[in-house]
Write an enzyme that holds these catalytic residues in place. Structure first.
Site, PDB file in Angstrom:
ATOM      1  CD  GLN A 160      -7.298  -0.967   6.756  1.00 32.14           C
ATOM      2  OE1 GLN A 160      -8.016  -1.941   6.965  1.00 32.14           O
ATOM      3  NE2 GLN A 160      -6.098  -0.854   7.304  1.00 32.14           N
ATOM      4  N   GLY A 199       0.806  -1.221   0.000  1.00 30.21           N
ATOM      5  CA  GLY A 199       0.000   0.000   0.000  1.00 30.21           C
ATOM      6  C   GLY A 199       0.839   1.271   0.000  1.00 30.21           C
ATOM      7  CB  THR A 200       3.815   2.294   1.954  1.00 26.87           C
ATOM      8  OG1 THR A 200       3.178   1.990   3.206  1.00 26.87           O
ATOM      9  CG2 THR A 200       4.682   3.523   2.106  1.00 26.87           C
ATOM     10  CG  HIS A 222      -0.002  -6.485   5.086  1.00 28.09           C
ATOM     11  ND1 HIS A 222      -0.290  -6.089   6.363  1.00 28.09           N
ATOM     12  CD2 HIS A 222       0.379  -5.367   4.430  1.00 28.09           C
ATOM     13  CE1 HIS A 222      -0.063  -4.786   6.487  1.00 28.09           C
ATOM     14  NE2 HIS A 222       0.334  -4.327   5.320  1.00 28.09           N
ATOM     15  CB  CYS A 254       4.839   5.870  20.211  1.00 30.92           C
ATOM     16  SG  CYS A 254       5.539   6.086  21.833  1.00 30.92           S
ATOM     17  CG  ASN A 271      -5.958   3.755   8.491  1.00 29.54           C
ATOM     18  OD1 ASN A 271      -6.253   4.699   7.764  1.00 29.54           O
ATOM     19  ND2 ASN A 271      -5.026   3.854   9.412  1.00 29.54           N
ATOM     20  CB  THR A 281      13.764  -9.441 -10.655  1.00 33.35           C
ATOM     21  OG1 THR A 281      14.883  -9.107 -11.465  1.00 33.35           O
ATOM     22  CG2 THR A 281      13.325 -10.865 -10.935  1.00 33.35           C
ATOM     23  CB  SER A 301      -1.941  -3.370   1.040  1.00 32.82           C
ATOM     24  OG  SER A 301      -0.994  -4.063   1.810  1.00 32.82           O
TER      25      SER A 301
HETATM   26  N1  PLP Z   1      -3.143   2.886   3.444  1.00 32.14           N
HETATM   27  C1  PLP Z   1      -3.951   2.466   4.433  1.00 32.14           C
HETATM   28  C2  PLP Z   1      -5.328   3.019   4.534  1.00 32.14           C
HETATM   29  C3  PLP Z   1      -3.502   1.531   5.364  1.00 32.14           C
HETATM   30  O1  PLP Z   1      -4.312   1.131   6.344  1.00 32.14           O
HETATM   31  C4  PLP Z   1      -2.186   1.028   5.238  1.00 32.14           C
HETATM   32  C5  PLP Z   1      -1.638   0.077   6.223  1.00 32.14           C
HETATM   33  O2  PLP Z   1      -1.925   0.150   7.404  1.00 32.14           O
HETATM   34  C6  PLP Z   1      -1.389   1.478   4.179  1.00 32.14           C
HETATM   35  C7  PLP Z   1      -1.902   2.402   3.299  1.00 32.14           C
HETATM   36  C8  PLP Z   1       0.002   0.967   3.963  1.00 32.14           C
HETATM   37  O3  PLP Z   1      -0.028  -0.321   3.404  1.00 32.14           O
HETATM   38  P1  PLP Z   1       1.253  -1.286   3.471  1.00 32.14           P
HETATM   39  O4  PLP Z   1       1.364  -1.724   4.907  1.00 32.14           O
HETATM   40  O5  PLP Z   1       0.937  -2.413   2.559  1.00 32.14           O
HETATM   41  O6  PLP Z   1       2.426  -0.500   3.029  1.00 32.14           O
END
Ligand code: PLP
Length: 387
Positions: free
Chosen positions: A179, A71-72, A201, A325, A151, A237, A199
């Site tokens: 999400q 996702g990031t 996971h 934190c 999220n 790759t 994403s």
């Molecule tokens: N965007 C949202 C709304 C998320 O909840 C998250 C992960 O918590 C991310 C992006 C980031 O995804 P990733 O952990 O796959 O980099």
């Protein structure tokens, strides 16, 4: 002690079918998908089949899906990639105050590079007003980015309406659907998005694998330089085994969505009703009507969220707070503050997020221990205040 995992919005365990798909691909399809020989061609075949299967689940064409590390990276490629590609047209971006840091920190970095960003506020339910997004657009606006579902609160945003407005204004539109995918229906055509982040996971798939949907014709500049993998948008790759596992995960999540939705909502509402019945001075955060099936966010007045989390962890129950934190101190969640929650109430919030293996018995167990822990922590904080 049987532990109870209620933090599925943070991550999910890889389901057995996905583990199997991953293991099979690791064992059998190790070739480099760019190699000409048969080993490479087998890997290429699995890669393209996975692309087709994953794209189908969000209503996209296979050539509109770029695999990423999650996702990031998808958010970075969408926002920074579009901003750089469209720089000649303008320098203004519209987003919201409740985005994930993967989006917010991209926008901050772009501001340092001379782009201007408007951050649209939300209402008390964490909802974005499409009219406010439309009102913030200017002739030099090049990109709108609004998350599909939050999220922390689970609030689902009116993406199709915002997509419609962006399209009418001729502005590229990105949504972070990390999400949302696998939890609510996601169709890129119905939503009218040009870019959409996913994403692995969060949907019982592997960590470090994700995808970015890129509508044909959407200007996008690569962020990483290398070979011609992923249409040069994401050189390197390909992680074929991880991608095959990701495709399996999205396939199953979307297939099972209607049944999962009913089950998750039942668990969530049982917990919400139990908390309200057994614990005084609580507040449910986020929209009730427009919500993901599995996220419940609640503030427990007079209780430090971190202490509650640690006490529950001692009882084998894993939940989450929205607090961050930083340098030893705990900052309240930017999302709850954006909803105009008082800082103390934001710091007393908990996120319970359900998954496919949770049971009613686990909710009952939580409702057995939670009132006692909250009462004890409230007593302690009252003693502290009086001293
Ligand atoms: N965007 C949202 C709304 C998320 O909840 C998250 C992960 O918590 C991310 C992006 C980031 O995804 P990733 O952990 O796959 O980099």
């Amino acid at each position: 002690m049987d532990r109870i995992y209620l933090d599925h919005a943070a991550t999910t365990p890889m389901r057995s079918e996905v583990q199997q798909a991953l293991a099979e691909a690791v064992a059998r399809t190790f070739g480099n998908a760019s190699s000409v020989h048969s080993f490479g061609q087998e890997a290429k075949k699995l890669l393209e089949e996975s692309r087709e299967r994953a794209a189908l689940r969000i209503g996209a064409a296979p050539d509109e899906l770029v695999f990423t590390s999650g996702g990031t990276e998808s958010d970075n490629l969408a926002i920074r990639g579009a901003a750089y590609a469209l720089r000649d047209k303008g320098n203004h971006i519209v987003t919201t105050t409740i985005e994930h840091h993967a989006v917010l920190n991209c926008c901050k970095a772009l501001e340092d590079e001379g782009f201007e960003v408007s951050y649209i506020p939300v209402d008390a339910e964490c909802l974005v007003d499409p009219e406010a997004v439309a009102g913030a657009m200017r002739p030099e606006t090049i990109l709108v980015s609004v998350m599909m579902a939050n999220n922390e609160t689970g609030t689902v945003e009116p993406i199709a309406e915002i997509g419609d407005m962006a399209r009418k204004a001729g502005v590229a539109f990105h949504t972070d659907a990390v999400q949302a995918v696998g939890k609510i229906p996601v169709d890129v055509e119905e939503l009218g998005v040009d870019l959409l982040s996913v994403s692995g996971h969060k949907i019982y798939g592997p960590k470090g694998v994700g995808a970015l949907y890129v509508r044909r014709g959407t200007p996008l500049r690569q962020l990483v330089y290398g070979g011609h993998h992923e249409r040069s948008l994401r050189p390197g790759t390909e992680n074929v085994a991880g991608i095959a596992a990701f495709a399996k995960a999205i396939e199953l999540a979307v297939e099972e969505l209607p049944e999962a939705d009913a089950n998750l909502r039942r668990l969530k509402e049982t917990l919400a009703a139990g908390i309200i019945e057994k614990i005084p001075a609580v507040r449910r955060n986020g929209s009730r009507e427009c919500s993901l099936p599995h996220i419940l966010n609640t503030s427990f007045e007079g209780v430090e969220g971190e202490s509650l989390l640690l006490n529950l962890d001692l009882m084998g129950i894993a939940v989450s707070t929205g607090s961050v934190c930083t340098s030893g101190a705990t900052d309240p969640s930017h999302v709850l503050l954006a909803m105009c929650l008082a800082s103390q109430l934001a710091q007393s919030s908990m996120r319970f997020s359900f998954g496919r293996d949770n049971t009613t018995a686990q909710v009952e167990r939580l409702l057995e221990v939670l009132p006692e822990i909250v009462a004890r922590l409230r007593e302690l904080s009252a003693i502290k205040m009086n001293n």
